[in-house]
Design a protein around this motif. Structure first.
Motif, PDB file in Angstrom:
ATOM      1  N   ASP A   6       0.782  -1.230   0.000  1.00 23.13           N
ATOM      2  CA  ASP A   6       0.000   0.000   0.000  1.00 23.13           C
ATOM      3  C   ASP A   6       0.818   1.287   0.000  1.00 23.13           C
ATOM      4  OD1 ASP A   6       1.004  -0.020   2.567  1.00 23.13           O
ATOM      5  OD2 ASP A   6      -0.918   0.265   3.545  1.00 23.13           O
ATOM      6  N   SER A   7       2.128   1.191  -0.129  1.00 21.54           N
ATOM      7  CA  SER A   7       2.895   2.431  -0.026  1.00 21.54           C
ATOM      8  C   SER A   7       4.222   2.344  -0.760  1.00 21.54           C
ATOM      9  CB  SER A   7       3.149   2.766   1.441  1.00 21.54           C
ATOM     10  OG  SER A   7       4.087   1.854   1.991  1.00 21.54           O
ATOM     11  N   ASP A   8       4.932   3.458  -0.766  1.00 15.76           N
ATOM     12  CA  ASP A   8       6.232   3.544  -1.420  1.00 15.76           C
ATOM     13  C   ASP A   8       7.263   2.609  -0.801  1.00 15.76           C
ATOM     14  OD1 ASP A   8       5.237   5.466  -3.118  1.00 15.76           O
ATOM     15  OD2 ASP A   8       5.914   7.137  -1.894  1.00 15.76           O
ATOM     16  N   THR A   9       7.101   2.242   0.461  1.00 20.38           N
ATOM     17  CA  THR A   9       8.068   1.344   1.095  1.00 20.38           C
ATOM     18  C   THR A   9       7.982  -0.068   0.531  1.00 20.38           C
ATOM     19  OG1 THR A   9       6.559   0.838   2.917  1.00 20.38           O
ATOM     20  CG2 THR A   9       8.106   2.661   3.244  1.00 20.38           C
ATOM     21  N   ASP A  10       6.897  -0.386  -0.152  1.00 14.89           N
ATOM     22  CA  ASP A  10       6.724  -1.712  -0.754  1.00 14.89           C
ATOM     23  C   ASP A  10       7.352  -1.804  -2.143  1.00 14.89           C
ATOM     24  OD1 ASP A  10       5.039  -2.919   1.301  1.00 14.89           O
ATOM     25  OD2 ASP A  10       3.532  -1.477   0.662  1.00 14.89           O
ATOM     26  N   ILE A  11       7.764  -0.680  -2.701  1.00 12.85           N
ATOM     27  CA  ILE A  11       8.193  -0.639  -4.098  1.00 12.85           C
ATOM     28  C   ILE A  11       9.340  -1.594  -4.424  1.00 12.85           C
ATOM     29  CG2 ILE A  11       9.258   0.867  -5.837  1.00 12.85           C
ATOM     30  CD1 ILE A  11       7.248   3.017  -4.840  1.00 12.85           C
ATOM     31  N   PRO A  12      10.407  -1.691  -3.612  1.00 14.78           N
ATOM     32  CA  PRO A  12      11.469  -2.649  -3.970  1.00 14.78           C
ATOM     33  C   PRO A  12      10.947  -4.085  -4.099  1.00 14.78           C
ATOM     34  CG  PRO A  12      12.257  -1.136  -2.302  1.00 14.78           C
ATOM     35  CD  PRO A  12      10.765  -0.898  -2.434  1.00 14.78           C
ATOM     36  N   CYS A  13      10.067  -4.481  -3.191  1.00 12.34           N
ATOM     37  CA  CYS A  13       9.502  -5.840  -3.261  1.00 12.34           C
ATOM     38  C   CYS A  13       8.622  -5.996  -4.496  1.00 12.34           C
ATOM     39  CB  CYS A  13       8.699  -6.145  -2.010  1.00 12.34           C
ATOM     40  SG  CYS A  13       9.711  -6.236  -0.524  1.00 12.34           S
ATOM     41  N   MET A  14       7.821  -4.963  -4.777  1.00  4.34           N
ATOM     42  CA  MET A  14       6.943  -5.018  -5.944  1.00  4.34           C
ATOM     43  C   MET A  14       7.751  -5.163  -7.218  1.00  4.34           C
ATOM     44  SD  MET A  14       4.198  -2.095  -4.964  1.00  4.34           S
ATOM     45  CE  MET A  14       2.887  -2.394  -3.810  1.00  4.34           C
ATOM     46  N   PRO A  30     -10.370   1.752   1.305  1.00  4.86           N
ATOM     47  CA  PRO A  30     -11.723   1.726   0.733  1.00  4.86           C
ATOM     48  C   PRO A  30     -12.649   2.806   1.305  1.00  4.86           C
ATOM     49  CG  PRO A  30     -11.437  -0.108   2.239  1.00  4.86           C
ATOM     50  CD  PRO A  30     -10.097   0.574   2.112  1.00  4.86           C
ATOM     51  N   GLU A  31     -12.292   3.353   2.463  1.00  2.00           N
ATOM     52  CA  GLU A  31     -13.137   4.394   3.058  1.00  2.00           C
ATOM     53  C   GLU A  31     -12.907   5.748   2.397  1.00  2.00           C
ATOM     54  OE1 GLU A  31     -12.585   4.318   7.289  1.00  2.00           O
ATOM     55  OE2 GLU A  31     -13.146   2.199   7.412  1.00  2.00           O
ATOM     56  N   THR A  32     -11.635   6.094   2.177  1.00  2.00           N
ATOM     57  CA  THR A  32     -11.340   7.398   1.561  1.00  2.00           C
ATOM     58  C   THR A  32     -11.369   7.316   0.040  1.00  2.00           C
ATOM     59  OG1 THR A  32      -8.952   7.006   1.470  1.00  2.00           O
ATOM     60  CG2 THR A  32      -9.853   8.011   3.504  1.00  2.00           C
ATOM     61  N   LYS A  33     -11.170   6.115  -0.479  1.00  2.00           N
ATOM     62  CA  LYS A  33     -11.118   5.888  -1.926  1.00  2.00           C
ATOM     63  C   LYS A  33     -10.027   6.711  -2.619  1.00  2.00           C
ATOM     64  CE  LYS A  33     -15.910   4.446  -2.514  1.00  2.00           C
ATOM     65  NZ  LYS A  33     -16.448   4.369  -1.213  1.00  2.00           N
ATOM     66  N   ASP A  34      -9.003   7.102  -1.855  1.00  2.00           N
ATOM     67  CA  ASP A  34      -7.891   7.865  -2.417  1.00  2.00           C
ATOM     68  C   ASP A  34      -6.967   6.912  -3.179  1.00  2.00           C
ATOM     69  OD1 ASP A  34      -5.772   9.491  -3.079  1.00  2.00           O
ATOM     70  OD2 ASP A  34      -5.223   9.981  -1.002  1.00  2.00           O
ATOM     71  N   LYS A  35      -6.948   7.045  -4.497  1.00  2.00           N
ATOM     72  CA  LYS A  35      -6.162   6.152  -5.345  1.00  2.00           C
ATOM     73  C   LYS A  35      -4.876   6.814  -5.847  1.00  2.00           C
ATOM     74  CE  LYS A  35     -10.293   3.761  -6.969  1.00  2.00           C
ATOM     75  NZ  LYS A  35     -11.096   3.396  -8.143  1.00  2.00           N
ATOM     76  N   THR A  36      -4.493   7.933  -5.262  1.00  2.00           N
ATOM     77  CA  THR A  36      -3.317   8.671  -5.715  1.00  2.00           C
ATOM     78  C   THR A  36      -2.082   7.781  -5.777  1.00  2.00           C
ATOM     79  OG1 THR A  36      -4.240  10.671  -4.721  1.00  2.00           O
ATOM     80  CG2 THR A  36      -1.903  10.718  -5.303  1.00  2.00           C
ATOM     81  N   LYS A  37      -1.809   7.034  -4.706  1.00  2.00           N
ATOM     82  CA  LYS A  37      -0.604   6.190  -4.661  1.00  2.00           C
ATOM     83  C   LYS A  37      -0.659   5.055  -5.684  1.00  2.00           C
ATOM     84  CE  LYS A  37       0.819   6.975   0.093  1.00  2.00           C
ATOM     85  NZ  LYS A  37       1.069   6.343   1.396  1.00  2.00           N
ATOM     86  N   VAL A  38      -1.814   4.410  -5.816  1.00  3.69           N
ATOM     87  CA  VAL A  38      -1.878   3.289  -6.752  1.00  3.69           C
ATOM     88  C   VAL A  38      -1.791   3.769  -8.197  1.00  3.69           C
ATOM     89  CG1 VAL A  38      -3.009   1.676  -5.180  1.00  3.69           C
ATOM     90  CG2 VAL A  38      -4.412   3.125  -6.651  1.00  3.69           C
ATOM     91  N   ILE A  47       3.218  -1.869 -10.080  1.00  2.78           N
ATOM     92  CA  ILE A  47       2.150  -2.826  -9.797  1.00  2.78           C
ATOM     93  C   ILE A  47       1.442  -3.150 -11.106  1.00  2.78           C
ATOM     94  CG2 ILE A  47       1.751  -2.159  -7.392  1.00  2.78           C
ATOM     95  CD1 ILE A  47      -0.624  -0.436  -8.355  1.00  2.78           C
ATOM     96  N   LYS A  48       0.817  -4.304 -11.138  1.00  4.15           N
ATOM     97  CA  LYS A  48       0.041  -4.706 -12.307  1.00  4.15           C
ATOM     98  C   LYS A  48      -1.437  -4.392 -12.119  1.00  4.15           C
ATOM     99  CE  LYS A  48       3.045  -8.450 -13.802  1.00  4.15           C
ATOM    100  NZ  LYS A  48       3.132  -9.879 -14.101  1.00  4.15           N
ATOM    101  N   TYR A  49      -1.878  -4.366 -10.861  1.00  3.97           N
ATOM    102  CA  TYR A  49      -3.292  -4.194 -10.544  1.00  3.97           C
ATOM    103  C   TYR A  49      -3.426  -3.351  -9.288  1.00  3.97           C
ATOM    104  CZ  TYR A  49      -2.740  -8.768 -12.800  1.00  3.97           C
ATOM    105  OH  TYR A  49      -2.349  -9.801 -13.612  1.00  3.97           O
ATOM    106  N   PHE A  50      -4.630  -2.825  -9.053  1.00  5.15           N
ATOM    107  CA  PHE A  50      -4.933  -2.219  -7.764  1.00  5.15           C
ATOM    108  C   PHE A  50      -6.377  -2.502  -7.397  1.00  5.15           C
ATOM    109  CE2 PHE A  50      -5.436   1.366 -10.774  1.00  5.15           C
ATOM    110  CZ  PHE A  50      -6.746   1.759 -10.503  1.00  5.15           C
ATOM    111  N   ALA A  51      -6.629  -2.448  -6.090  1.00  4.29           N
ATOM    112  CA  ALA A  51      -7.966  -2.725  -5.565  1.00  4.29           C
ATOM    113  C   ALA A  51      -8.084  -2.114  -4.181  1.00  4.29           C
ATOM    114  CB  ALA A  51      -8.199  -4.234  -5.490  1.00  4.29           C
ATOM    115  N   ALA A  52      -9.309  -1.957  -3.735  1.00  2.00           N
ATOM    116  CA  ALA A  52      -9.546  -1.494  -2.367  1.00  2.00           C
ATOM    117  C   ALA A  52      -9.021  -2.531  -1.382  1.00  2.00           C
ATOM    118  CB  ALA A  52     -11.039  -1.261  -2.150  1.00  2.00           C
TER     119      ALA A  52
END
Length: 93
Positions: A6-14, A30-38, A47-52
């Motif tokens: 869910d964040s930039d800290t996951d990027i090396p693994c992704m 899913p509450e804020t529905k803020d998709k800026t990062k994805v 990432i290949k996909y995104f979801a709530a």
């Protein structure tokens, strides 16, 4: 392999998962529905996909992960058929 982050800290693994043929999924609140990062992670091919981030049964991410599992199972069956065909060909040379 499926990696969910869910964040930039996951990027090396992704990146590693994607480079080795796996599937990286970005999740958003899913509450804020803020998709800026994805959206950024998609644009950066991280990432290949995104979801709530709702992990209940029959949610978008649940169905996505199950689809990835189904795809993997089909790919394994096809690869086994390929290996069988190659082995039979070698045996009959």
């Amino acid at each position: 392999m499926v990696y969910i982050g869910d964040s930039d800290t996951d990027i090396p693994c992704m990146r590693l998962v994607n480079s080795l043929g796996g599937h990286s999924i970005g999740v958003y609140n899913p509450e804020t529905k803020d998709k800026t990062k994805v959206y950024k992670m998609i644009r950066d091919n991280r990432i290949k996909y995104f979801a709530a981030a709702d992990y209940n049964e029959d949610t978008e991410i649940d169905l996505l992960v199950k689809a990835i599992i189904d795809r993997t199972a089909i790919n394994e069956k096809l690869e086994a058929e390929h290996v069988k065909s190659v082995e039979e060909t070698k045996a009959n040379m």
